[in-house]
Design an enzyme around this catalytic site. Structure first.
Site, PDB file in Angstrom:
ATOM      1  N   HIS A  72       0.931  -1.093   0.008  1.00 21.16           N
ATOM      2  CA  HIS A  72      -0.033   0.002   0.057  1.00 21.16           C
ATOM      3  C   HIS A  72       0.843   1.179   0.060  1.00 21.16           C
ATOM      4  O   HIS A  72       2.138   1.312   0.637  1.00 21.16           O
ATOM      5  CB  HIS A  72      -0.859   0.243   1.133  1.00 21.16           C
ATOM      6  CG  HIS A  72      -1.641  -1.028   1.497  1.00 21.16           C
ATOM      7  ND1 HIS A  72      -2.452  -1.823   0.540  1.00 21.16           N
ATOM      8  CD2 HIS A  72      -1.776  -1.804   2.549  1.00 21.16           C
ATOM      9  CE1 HIS A  72      -3.200  -2.632   1.263  1.00 21.16           C
ATOM     10  NE2 HIS A  72      -2.561  -3.119   2.427  1.00 21.16           N
ATOM     11  N   TYR A 201      -6.503   2.983  10.886  1.00 19.91           N
ATOM     12  CA  TYR A 201      -6.454   3.071  12.426  1.00 19.91           C
ATOM     13  C   TYR A 201      -7.186   4.192  12.784  1.00 19.91           C
ATOM     14  O   TYR A 201      -7.284   5.367  12.456  1.00 19.91           O
ATOM     15  CB  TYR A 201      -4.715   3.758  12.679  1.00 19.91           C
ATOM     16  CG  TYR A 201      -3.568   2.700  12.335  1.00 19.91           C
ATOM     17  CD1 TYR A 201      -3.181   1.965  13.671  1.00 19.91           C
ATOM     18  CD2 TYR A 201      -2.943   2.404  11.303  1.00 19.91           C
ATOM     19  CE1 TYR A 201      -2.173   1.092  13.388  1.00 19.91           C
ATOM     20  CE2 TYR A 201      -2.073   1.710  11.058  1.00 19.91           C
ATOM     21  CZ  TYR A 201      -1.621   1.117  12.021  1.00 19.91           C
ATOM     22  OH  TYR A 201      -0.575   0.146  11.959  1.00 19.91           O
ATOM     23  N   PRO A 292       1.392  -3.348  19.653  1.00 21.35           N
ATOM     24  CA  PRO A 292       1.370  -3.459  18.259  1.00 21.35           C
ATOM     25  C   PRO A 292       0.987  -2.411  17.422  1.00 21.35           C
ATOM     26  O   PRO A 292       0.915  -2.240  16.223  1.00 21.35           O
ATOM     27  CB  PRO A 292       0.552  -4.664  18.077  1.00 21.35           C
ATOM     28  CG  PRO A 292      -0.349  -4.826  19.073  1.00 21.35           C
ATOM     29  CD  PRO A 292       0.445  -4.017  20.352  1.00 21.35           C
ATOM     30  N   LYS A 296       5.933  -2.336  15.038  1.00 23.99           N
ATOM     31  CA  LYS A 296       7.496  -2.555  15.202  1.00 23.99           C
ATOM     32  C   LYS A 296       7.878  -3.719  15.508  1.00 23.99           C
ATOM     33  O   LYS A 296       8.953  -3.811  15.597  1.00 23.99           O
ATOM     34  CB  LYS A 296       7.753  -1.273  15.995  1.00 23.99           C
ATOM     35  CG  LYS A 296       7.712   0.128  15.474  1.00 23.99           C
ATOM     36  CD  LYS A 296       8.851   0.365  14.500  1.00 23.99           C
ATOM     37  CE  LYS A 296       8.284   1.502  13.514  1.00 23.99           C
ATOM     38  NZ  LYS A 296       7.633   1.088  12.428  1.00 23.99           N
ATOM     39  N   TYR A 384       7.203   4.959  10.906  1.00 23.96           N
ATOM     40  CA  TYR A 384       6.238   3.726  10.415  1.00 23.96           C
ATOM     41  C   TYR A 384       6.971   2.814   9.411  1.00 23.96           C
ATOM     42  O   TYR A 384       6.776   1.765   9.605  1.00 23.96           O
ATOM     43  CB  TYR A 384       5.056   4.258   9.771  1.00 23.96           C
ATOM     44  CG  TYR A 384       3.907   3.058   9.748  1.00 23.96           C
ATOM     45  CD1 TYR A 384       3.181   2.656  10.808  1.00 23.96           C
ATOM     46  CD2 TYR A 384       3.611   2.513   8.563  1.00 23.96           C
ATOM     47  CE1 TYR A 384       2.230   1.958  10.930  1.00 23.96           C
ATOM     48  CE2 TYR A 384       2.596   1.678   8.555  1.00 23.96           C
ATOM     49  CZ  TYR A 384       1.903   1.271   9.535  1.00 23.96           C
ATOM     50  OH  TYR A 384       0.830   0.245   9.285  1.00 23.96           O
TER      51      TYR A 384
HETATM   52  C1  PHB Z   1      -1.492  -6.672  10.944  1.00 23.27           C
HETATM   53  O1  PHB Z   1      -1.816  -7.715  11.840  1.00 23.27           O
HETATM   54  O2  PHB Z   1      -1.727  -6.604  10.088  1.00 23.27           O
HETATM   55  C2  PHB Z   1      -1.208  -5.312  11.774  1.00 23.27           C
HETATM   56  C3  PHB Z   1      -0.979  -5.248  13.166  1.00 23.27           C
HETATM   57  C4  PHB Z   1      -0.574  -4.142  13.648  1.00 23.27           C
HETATM   58  C5  PHB Z   1      -0.424  -3.178  12.973  1.00 23.27           C
HETATM   59  C6  PHB Z   1      -0.340  -3.051  11.556  1.00 23.27           C
HETATM   60  C7  PHB Z   1      -0.755  -4.308  11.018  1.00 23.27           C
HETATM   61  O3  PHB Z   1       0.095  -1.896  13.615  1.00 23.27           O
END
Ligand code: PHB
Length: 391
Positions: A72, A201, A292, A296, A384
């Protein structure tokens, strides 16, 4: 048994390290407590920083990723019913958000390691580490009930937050920093088409929500919940109700699907200083945990072993141990920045029942600032998609 580097744990840190060492002609053996099937099916997050993807390609390990991952150009942030695209690629000179589940990365790394003739001992349970303050440390473990010993030049504990590695460093030699958040994440996998072209988010008065993906037909979603909630407290209808409310925007709605996996995780920030004691090194979750929200976890683990692999190369090629002395400080420089970013994303996007009204307003203002400022978006994008390396 004898090897140069004894690695505990076949997670991202242990497997990336074994591959990097192999390419430098340094042999290693991985000892993993779980079965191969368990390692290859444990559901974790899925965002890879740009440099991790490039590292996988450079190692010749990205064929399936390039076919199956989702790339993306950005992510969406949402507050209340207002959703906004952040052009992360435009803000970082073209870096993309790569979504490829952690266990898919592990499948690829395990298959390639075994094809290279590498040794991974699954269902091998570590019972003790010894000799880490001397020149010939050893990992003691049991395999199908038999006691075994792996003699090594060095031990790397890449054995996760609950593994035995960190505890082998004497209390007096380590200091731990921790923050436990008063909320958890409930994550689901469901059979549904994608509802939105990129991650969302969302900050909502009811709590955080995240929309992410696994494939055209499988979606991954998370909602903030009580960390002590039993999963039974969240029947499917309650999960969808919360997701619909937190992610709704005018003229758009989330597509539901059959939920086939769900689980609740607590959120924690944790750092262990130091990451080395004698001939024992810590890497990945054994030394640090992030919530999460910043995506990271895996990326910091790979960054650790990138530094560590170089230290071993320098030692075996030039008999120079200097890289061992600087490992912890070098790794921790990046780790603390990852901790900061993950904490910041978490506090900005969650509803914290213990925060004051003032803090609540400040966190809302933090998000409003990001949504309205290209400078703030550039800082988010840089963190990020992966901070530049300074070494
Ligand atoms: C995901 O499980 O795809 C995932 C989890 C946490 C994030 C981003 C993606 O911050």
């Amino acid at each position: 048994m004898r090897t140069r580097i004894g690695i505990i744990g076949a997670g991202p840190a242990g497997l990336f390290l074994a591959h990097l060492l192999h390419r430098a002609g340094i042999e290693s053996v991985i000892v993993e407590t779980r079965s191969r099937a368990a390692v290859e099916s444990t559901i974790r997050a899925g965002m890879l920083e740009d440099w991790v993807v490039r590292l996988l390609r450079a190692m010749g390990l990205a064929d399936r990723l390039d076919r199956e991952a989702h790339f993306h150009d950005g992510v969406s942030l949402q507050v209340g019913a207002v959703r906004q695209h952040l052009d992360l690629a435009g803000l970082t000179g073209g870096k993309q958000v790569t979504i490829y589940a952690q266990h898919e990365v592990l499948k690829d790394l395990i298959a390639a390691r075994l094809a290279d003739g590498g040794e991974i001992r699954f269902e091998a349970h570590v019972t003790a580490l010894d000799g880490i303050e001397g020149d010939s440390p050893a990992i003691h473990f049991t395999e199908a009930g038999d006691a075994r010993r792996l003699d090594c030049d060095f031990i790397v504990a890449a054995d996760g937050f609950h593994g035995p590695g960190r505890d082998a460093i004497p209390d007096a030699a380590r200091r731990e920093y921790q923050k436990v958040y008063p909320f958890g994440w409930l994550g689901i996998l469901c059979h549904a088409p994608r509802s939105w072209p990129e991650l969302v988010y969302a900050r909502h008065e009811d709590g955080f929500a995240l929309l992410t993906t696994r494939s055209d037909a499988i979606q991954r979603l998370y909602i903030q919940c009580e960390p002590a909630d039993p999963i039974e407290a969240w029947p499917d209808a309650r999960i969808w109700d919360a997701l619909h409310r937190r992610l709704a925007t005018p003229g758009w709605s989330l597509t539901e699907g059959a939920i086939f996996q769900k689980g609740i995780i607590p959120l924690r920030s944790f750092v262990c200083e130091t990451m080395r004691h004698g001939r024992l090194f810590l890497a990945g979750d054994a030394a640090h945990i992030v919530p999460p929200t910043g995506a990271k976890g895996l990326n910091l683990a790979v960054a650790d072993v990138r530094v560590l692999a170089r230290a071993f190369e320098r030692f075996y090629a030039y008999d120079d141990a200097a890289g061992f002395d600087t490992y912890a400080a070098t790794a921790l420089g990046r780790i603390w920045k990852g901790e900061r970013f993950s904490w910041w994303m978490t506090t900005m996007l969650h509803r914290d029942p213990s925060e004051t009204d003032f803090e609540h307003r400040i966190h809302a203002a933090d998000l409003a600032y990001v949504m309205g400022s290209t400078a703030a978006q550039a800082a988010l994008a840089e963190n990020y998609l992966g901070l530049p390396f300074t070494d």
